[in-house]
Design a protein around this motif. Structure first.
Motif, PDB file in Angstrom:
ATOM      1  N   ALA A 259      -2.144   8.496   2.067  1.00 35.42           N
ATOM      2  CA  ALA A 259      -1.036   9.587   1.995  1.00 35.42           C
ATOM      3  C   ALA A 259       0.190   8.699   1.421  1.00 35.42           C
ATOM      4  O   ALA A 259       0.376   7.505   1.592  1.00 35.42           O
ATOM      5  CB  ALA A 259      -0.807   9.933   3.730  1.00 35.42           C
ATOM      6  N   ALA A 260       1.050   9.536   1.028  1.00 32.75           N
ATOM      7  CA  ALA A 260       2.274   9.003   0.347  1.00 32.75           C
ATOM      8  C   ALA A 260       2.920   8.082   1.162  1.00 32.75           C
ATOM      9  O   ALA A 260       3.373   8.563   2.333  1.00 32.75           O
ATOM     10  CB  ALA A 260       2.950  10.012  -0.365  1.00 32.75           C
ATOM     11  N   GLY A 261       3.187   6.983   0.747  1.00 32.02           N
ATOM     12  CA  GLY A 261       3.994   6.033   1.512  1.00 32.02           C
ATOM     13  C   GLY A 261       3.181   5.023   2.572  1.00 32.02           C
ATOM     14  O   GLY A 261       3.647   4.307   3.454  1.00 32.02           O
ATOM     15  N   GLU A 262       1.945   5.245   2.756  1.00 27.03           N
ATOM     16  CA  GLU A 262       0.895   4.755   3.565  1.00 27.03           C
ATOM     17  C   GLU A 262       0.341   3.545   3.137  1.00 27.03           C
ATOM     18  O   GLU A 262       0.221   3.159   2.061  1.00 27.03           O
ATOM     19  CB  GLU A 262      -0.165   5.472   3.674  1.00 27.03           C
ATOM     20  N   ILE A 263       0.356   2.421   3.988  1.00 22.34           N
ATOM     21  CA  ILE A 263       0.102   1.285   3.881  1.00 22.34           C
ATOM     22  C   ILE A 263      -1.432   1.139   3.633  1.00 22.34           C
ATOM     23  O   ILE A 263      -2.198   1.408   4.759  1.00 22.34           O
ATOM     24  CB  ILE A 263       0.580  -0.134   4.797  1.00 22.34           C
ATOM     25  N   VAL A 264      -2.097   1.142   2.579  1.00 20.10           N
ATOM     26  CA  VAL A 264      -3.510   1.083   2.509  1.00 20.10           C
ATOM     27  C   VAL A 264      -4.425  -0.085   2.514  1.00 20.10           C
ATOM     28  O   VAL A 264      -5.629  -0.404   2.655  1.00 20.10           O
ATOM     29  CB  VAL A 264      -4.112   1.995   1.430  1.00 20.10           C
ATOM     30  N   GLU A 265      -3.671  -1.292   2.125  1.00 22.51           N
ATOM     31  CA  GLU A 265      -4.173  -2.686   2.212  1.00 22.51           C
ATOM     32  C   GLU A 265      -3.018  -3.584   2.346  1.00 22.51           C
ATOM     33  O   GLU A 265      -2.168  -3.458   1.769  1.00 22.51           O
ATOM     34  CB  GLU A 265      -5.004  -2.631   0.807  1.00 22.51           C
ATOM     35  N   ILE A 266      -3.379  -4.566   3.023  1.00 22.39           N
ATOM     36  CA  ILE A 266      -2.594  -5.775   3.267  1.00 22.39           C
ATOM     37  C   ILE A 266      -3.336  -7.042   2.641  1.00 22.39           C
ATOM     38  O   ILE A 266      -4.324  -7.541   3.008  1.00 22.39           O
ATOM     39  CB  ILE A 266      -2.074  -6.155   4.580  1.00 22.39           C
ATOM     40  N   GLN A 267      -2.601  -7.606   1.454  1.00 25.21           N
ATOM     41  CA  GLN A 267      -3.262  -8.778   0.784  1.00 25.21           C
ATOM     42  C   GLN A 267      -2.188  -9.984   0.972  1.00 25.21           C
ATOM     43  O   GLN A 267      -1.442  -9.741   1.498  1.00 25.21           O
ATOM     44  CB  GLN A 267      -3.449  -8.314  -0.673  1.00 25.21           C
ATOM     45  N   GLY A 268      -3.067 -10.995   0.579  1.00 27.64           N
ATOM     46  CA  GLY A 268      -2.156 -12.233   0.766  1.00 27.64           C
ATOM     47  C   GLY A 268      -0.713 -12.225   0.114  1.00 27.64           C
ATOM     48  O   GLY A 268       0.245 -12.683   0.534  1.00 27.64           O
ATOM     49  N   ASP A 269      -0.704 -11.733  -1.297  1.00 24.54           N
ATOM     50  CA  ASP A 269       0.675 -11.802  -1.991  1.00 24.54           C
ATOM     51  C   ASP A 269       1.136 -10.438  -2.064  1.00 24.54           C
ATOM     52  O   ASP A 269       2.046 -10.189  -2.852  1.00 24.54           O
ATOM     53  CB  ASP A 269       0.176 -12.127  -3.391  1.00 24.54           C
ATOM     54  N   PRO A 306      -2.775  -1.652   8.101  1.00 25.10           N
ATOM     55  CA  PRO A 306      -2.974  -0.437   7.145  1.00 25.10           C
ATOM     56  C   PRO A 306      -2.865   0.777   8.205  1.00 25.10           C
ATOM     57  O   PRO A 306      -3.187   0.973   9.358  1.00 25.10           O
ATOM     58  CB  PRO A 306      -4.564  -0.618   6.927  1.00 25.10           C
ATOM     59  N   GLY A 307      -2.519   1.883   7.473  1.00 25.04           N
ATOM     60  CA  GLY A 307      -2.346   3.019   8.242  1.00 25.04           C
ATOM     61  C   GLY A 307      -0.692   3.423   8.536  1.00 25.04           C
ATOM     62  O   GLY A 307      -0.421   4.697   8.778  1.00 25.04           O
ATOM     63  N   GLU A 308      -0.028   2.191   8.734  1.00 26.15           N
ATOM     64  CA  GLU A 308       1.471   2.647   8.969  1.00 26.15           C
ATOM     65  C   GLU A 308       2.159   3.077   7.756  1.00 26.15           C
ATOM     66  O   GLU A 308       1.453   2.786   6.634  1.00 26.15           O
ATOM     67  CB  GLU A 308       2.178   1.230   9.379  1.00 26.15           C
ATOM     68  N   ARG A 309       3.272   3.860   7.847  1.00 23.86           N
ATOM     69  CA  ARG A 309       3.871   4.518   6.696  1.00 23.86           C
ATOM     70  C   ARG A 309       5.232   4.076   6.509  1.00 23.86           C
ATOM     71  O   ARG A 309       5.999   3.707   7.453  1.00 23.86           O
ATOM     72  CB  ARG A 309       3.858   6.035   6.656  1.00 23.86           C
ATOM     73  N   LEU A 310       5.563   4.019   5.123  1.00 23.47           N
ATOM     74  CA  LEU A 310       7.034   3.726   4.655  1.00 23.47           C
ATOM     75  C   LEU A 310       7.404   4.981   4.546  1.00 23.47           C
ATOM     76  O   LEU A 310       6.895   6.036   4.239  1.00 23.47           O
ATOM     77  CB  LEU A 310       7.310   2.827   3.347  1.00 23.47           C
ATOM     78  N   GLY A 311       8.990   5.111   4.553  1.00 23.51           N
ATOM     79  CA  GLY A 311       9.737   6.282   4.505  1.00 23.51           C
ATOM     80  C   GLY A 311       9.718   7.444   5.488  1.00 23.51           C
ATOM     81  O   GLY A 311      10.069   8.569   5.400  1.00 23.51           O
TER      82      GLY A 311
END
Length: 312
Positions: A259-269, A306-311
Motif C-alpha cells: 500500500a502507498a507509504g507502506e514499509i515493504v522491506e528493510i535492508q541494511g542500507d 514491514p507493514g508499518e506505514r509512513l504518512g
C-alpha cells in the motif's frame, strides 16, 4: 568594463569572485541586508556581502531600491558600464535597468525560457528533467526573466543531484558564463536573441508545503520532489505521529508491492517504501527533534517492521 555586481546567496559568490579576478573592475557590490539566522536569530550577512567585505569592495545593502532616489544617485555615481545580477533576490525598477550603457545582465540557473522564476534549478529537479543549464540574459521591464538571451550552457543532471549539489555545480558554470558574457559585451561580439514566450514555464519560489510527500504519487515523481526540495524546505512525511524528514532516496529497480507509504522491506542500507507506482529506498532520514542519520543507524534507535506505514 566597470561592473556593479548584485547578488546575495552562496550560489552568487563564485560569480563575484570571477569578475574580481577577470580583466573587469568591480566598482561596487549590492546585496540583501543582514538577516537573523538560526535558532539564536544571529544577524548574519549574505554570502556575497561577506565576500565583498573580505575583499574590501564598496558594499551596499539597501532594504529597498524602489522609491529610493538617494540610492539611485549613489548607483549613478559608480559609473558602471554594466550591472551583473546573480540571485540578488529583488526585482529591479526600470530606473536601475536603464542606468548602465550595457544594461543589466542576469545569470539565471535554467535554460530560458524554461523555468522563469525564483527557483529554476529546484523545479528542474522536481520535474525530473534530464538536463538543465545556465543562461545569461539582459533584464528588461516586463514579465520576470523574459529578456533577450545572450549565452547559454547546457548541463546534464546526475542521479545524486539535489538542489544543493546541483546549485554548487551551476554556480561555477554560471561564473564562467558571466565572464564570457562580459567579454563579449566589451568587444561587441555578442548579439542578444529574444526568447520564445510560448515555451516559457514557471519556477515559483518554493513553499514549506512543497516538501510534503504524498505516497500515492509515482516513485519517480517523489524522487524528483525529494531532490528538488533538499535542503530547503526539505522533504517530509510522518512516522507514528512525528514529522519524518527524508534527506536522500533512490528509485528501486525491482520494487515489492504494498500500500502507498507502506514499509515493504528493510535492508541494511535503506528502507523500501511502496508508492502509488514503484517504490523508493530511503537512505538518510531525520525524525522530529533528532539528528540526520543514515538508515542503519536510525533503525538501531527506532526499530521498524514491514507493514508499518509512513504518512499516517
Amino acid at each position: 568594463m566597470n561592473v556593479l555586481f548584485m547578488g546575495s546567496p552562496e550560489i552568487a559568490a563564485p560569480s563575484l569572485k570571477a569578475v574580481l579576478e577577470s580583466g573587469h573592475k568591480v566598482v561596487g557590490v549590492v546585496s540583501q541586508p543582514d538577516r537573523p539566522v538560526g535558532r539564536g536569530l544571529e544577524l548574519t550577512p549574505p554570502a556575497v556581502a561577506r565576500f565583498a567585505k573580505e575583499k574590501n569592495l564598496p558594499l551596499f545593502q539597501p532594504e529597498s531600491i524602489k522609491k529610493n532616489p538617494e540610492f539611485l544617485e549613489t548607483l549613478r555615481g559608480l559609473k558602471a558600464d554594466v550591472i551583473a545580477i546573480v540571485a540578488y533576490g529583488k526585482i529591479l525598477p526600470k530606473e536601475v535597468l536603464d542606468l548602465p550603457p550595457h544594461g543589466c545582465i542576469n545569470v539565471h540557473f535554467s535554460l530560458l525560457p524554461k523555468y522563469r522564476g525564483a527557483a529554476p534549478l529546484q523545479w528542474a529537479l522536481i520535474n525530473n528533467e534530464e538536463e538543465t543549464g545556465v543562461t545569461t540574459f539582459r533584464l528588461k521591464d516586463g514579465p520576470v526573466d523574459s529578456g533577450p538571451v545572450l549565452l547559454q550552457k547546457k548541463v546534464m543532471m546526475h542521479d545524486e543531484d539535489n538542489a544543493e549539489i546541483l546549485g554548487k555545480r551551476l554556480a561555477v558554470i554560471g561564473a564562467e558564463l558571466l565572464i564570457e558574457t562580459l567579454d563579449g559585451l566589451s568587444d561587441g561580439s555578442l548579439e542578444a536573441m529574444p526568447q520564445n514566450d510560448r515555451l516559457a514555464t514557471p519556477a515559483p519560489m518554493l513553499k514549506k508545503e512543497d516538501g510534503h510527500l504524498d505516497w500515492t504519487r509515482k516513485a519517480k515523481a517523489l524522487w524528483g520532489q525529494i531532490r528538488g526540495v533538499t535542503p530547503w524546505p526539505g522533504a517530509f512525511t510522518s512516522l507514528k505521529g512525528k514529522r519524518l524528514k527524508i534527506h536522500t532516496a533512490e528509485l528501486v529497480e525491482h520494487p515489492k508491492k504494498g500500500a502507498a507509504g507502506e514499509i515493504v522491506e528493510i535492508q541494511g542500507d535503506g528502507i523500501q517504501i511502496a508508492c502509488g507506482q514503484g517504490a523508493l529506498l530511503i537512505k538518510d532520514l531525520q525524525l522530529e527533534g533528532g539528528k540526520r542519520l543514515a538508515c542503519d543507524v536510525f533503525l538501531k534507535g527506532h526499530p521498524l517492521t514491514p507493514g508499518e506505514r509512513l504518512g499516517t
